[in-house]
Motif scaffolding. Structure first.
Motif, mmCIF file in Angstrom:
data_model
loop_
_atom_site.group_PDB
_atom_site.id
_atom_site.type_symbol
_atom_site.label_atom_id
_atom_site.label_comp_id
_atom_site.label_asym_id
_atom_site.label_seq_id
_atom_site.Cartn_x
_atom_site.Cartn_y
_atom_site.Cartn_z
ATOM 1 N N THR A 119 0.832 -1.211 0.000
ATOM 2 C CA THR A 119 0.000 0.000 0.000
ATOM 3 C C THR A 119 0.860 1.251 0.000
ATOM 4 O OG1 THR A 119 -1.877 -1.073 1.068
ATOM 5 C CG2 THR A 119 -1.721 1.303 1.309
ATOM 6 N N SER A 131 -0.859 4.409 -0.526
ATOM 7 C CA SER A 131 -1.753 5.336 0.168
ATOM 8 C C SER A 131 -3.111 4.667 0.333
ATOM 9 C CB SER A 131 -1.904 6.660 -0.599
ATOM 10 O OG SER A 131 -2.576 6.457 -1.820
ATOM 11 N N CYS A 132 -3.816 5.080 1.374
ATOM 12 C CA CYS A 132 -5.144 4.533 1.643
ATOM 13 C C CYS A 132 -5.951 5.642 2.315
ATOM 14 C CB CYS A 132 -5.039 3.290 2.525
ATOM 15 S SG CYS A 132 -6.539 2.290 2.496
ATOM 16 N N HIS A 191 -10.059 4.636 -0.558
ATOM 17 C CA HIS A 191 -9.393 4.589 -1.862
ATOM 18 C C HIS A 191 -7.964 4.145 -1.606
ATOM 19 C CE1 HIS A 191 -8.345 5.629 -5.971
ATOM 20 N NE2 HIS A 191 -7.237 6.173 -5.473
ATOM 21 N N ASN A 192 -7.599 2.972 -2.136
ATOM 22 C CA ASN A 192 -6.293 2.373 -1.890
ATOM 23 C C ASN A 192 -5.465 2.400 -3.164
ATOM 24 O OD1 ASN A 192 -4.525 -0.254 -2.037
ATOM 25 N ND2 ASN A 192 -4.823 0.155 0.139
ATOM 26 N N VAL A 193 -4.244 2.894 -3.047
ATOM 27 C CA VAL A 193 -3.277 2.852 -4.137
ATOM 28 C C VAL A 193 -2.158 1.919 -3.691
ATOM 29 C CG1 VAL A 193 -1.687 4.161 -5.595
ATOM 30 C CG2 VAL A 193 -3.833 5.217 -4.831
ATOM 31 N N SER A 194 -1.953 0.853 -4.455
ATOM 32 C CA SER A 194 -0.953 -0.148 -4.110
ATOM 33 C C SER A 194 -0.014 -0.371 -5.286
ATOM 34 C CB SER A 194 -1.618 -1.489 -3.771
ATOM 35 O OG SER A 194 -2.378 -1.392 -2.604
ATOM 36 N N GLU A 210 1.411 0.043 -10.396
ATOM 37 C CA GLU A 210 0.502 0.695 -9.467
ATOM 38 C C GLU A 210 -0.940 0.334 -9.832
ATOM 39 O OE1 GLU A 210 -0.372 5.245 -8.899
ATOM 40 O OE2 GLU A 210 1.543 4.710 -7.928
ATOM 41 N N THR A 211 -1.730 0.085 -8.800
ATOM 42 C CA THR A 211 -3.137 -0.240 -9.007
ATOM 43 C C THR A 211 -3.974 0.473 -7.956
ATOM 44 O OG1 THR A 211 -4.732 -2.043 -9.315
ATOM 45 C CG2 THR A 211 -3.084 -2.354 -7.607
ATOM 46 N N GLU A 212 -5.203 0.788 -8.309
ATOM 47 C CA GLU A 212 -6.119 1.465 -7.390
ATOM 48 C C GLU A 212 -7.345 0.582 -7.176
ATOM 49 O OE1 GLU A 212 -6.908 5.582 -8.327
ATOM 50 O OE2 GLU A 212 -5.013 5.708 -9.444
ATOM 51 N N GLU A 220 -11.051 0.317 -4.604
ATOM 52 C CA GLU A 220 -11.906 0.866 -3.562
ATOM 53 C C GLU A 220 -12.235 -0.268 -2.602
ATOM 54 O OE1 GLU A 220 -16.382 2.445 -3.055
ATOM 55 O OE2 GLU A 220 -15.135 3.670 -4.397
ATOM 56 N N ASN A 244 -11.674 -3.360 -8.211
ATOM 57 C CA ASN A 244 -11.516 -2.527 -9.391
ATOM 58 C C ASN A 244 -11.954 -3.376 -10.580
ATOM 59 O OD1 ASN A 244 -9.299 -4.131 -10.171
ATOM 60 N ND2 ASN A 244 -7.784 -2.661 -9.461
#
Length: 144
Positions: A34, A36-37, A52-55, A61-63, A65, A82
């Motif tokens: 992760t 950001s979350c 909203h998670n950005v990993s 990189e993938t986003e 919810e 997603n």
């Protein structure tokens, strides 16, 4: 559908571990993938809360919810979605004693569309992610 499961103990009481993990914004600390979350709903965290998670996974990189689908003192479920994957993180907690919690962390990855073909090929990378997550939780949870 690839799955990953780990069972391990942490030196932190179940009364703190459950609420901490239920607030998925903390994934930035305990989930090595992760980046950001961000909460999409206000406080307090409750069933139905979303993030909203950005990993980053395998250099990409993938986003997703995520939503808190279940939250009980000894069990919680977070579902991230997603267009490519649905990730169901099912976390069971058991008090070993007043200061120690056993965690069973089970994740199902349900790939969609063309990603379905890649699912089985990703199993080794997902297993590594599971091991990395276990190690990170063991470091972070005793500090909560």
């Amino acid at each position: 559908m690839p799955t990953v499961e780990r069972t391990f103990t942490v030196t932190a009481p179940i009364e703190k571990v459950g609420p901490y993990l239920a607030d998925f914004a903390h994934a930035e600390a305990w989930d090595p993938g992760t980046k950001s979350c961000t909460p999409l709903d206000g406080q307090p965290v409750q069933v139905g809360s979303r993030w909203h998670n950005v990993s980053e996974f395998m250099g990409r990189e993938t986003e997703l919810e995520y939503r808190l689908d279940r939250w009980e003192p000894d069990h919680l479920t977070l579902i991230g979605e997603n267009k490519t994957v649905t990730s169901t993180d099912d976390i069971s907690l058991r008090a070993v004693d007043a200061r120690t919690t056993e965690i069973t962390y089970h994740v199902d990855f349900d790939f969609h569309g063309v990603a379905t073909v890649a699912g089985p090929l990703l199993k080794p990378a997902l297993e590594k992610l599971g091991s990395d997550t276990e190690e990170q939780m063991k470091k972070v949870l005793p500090t909560i």
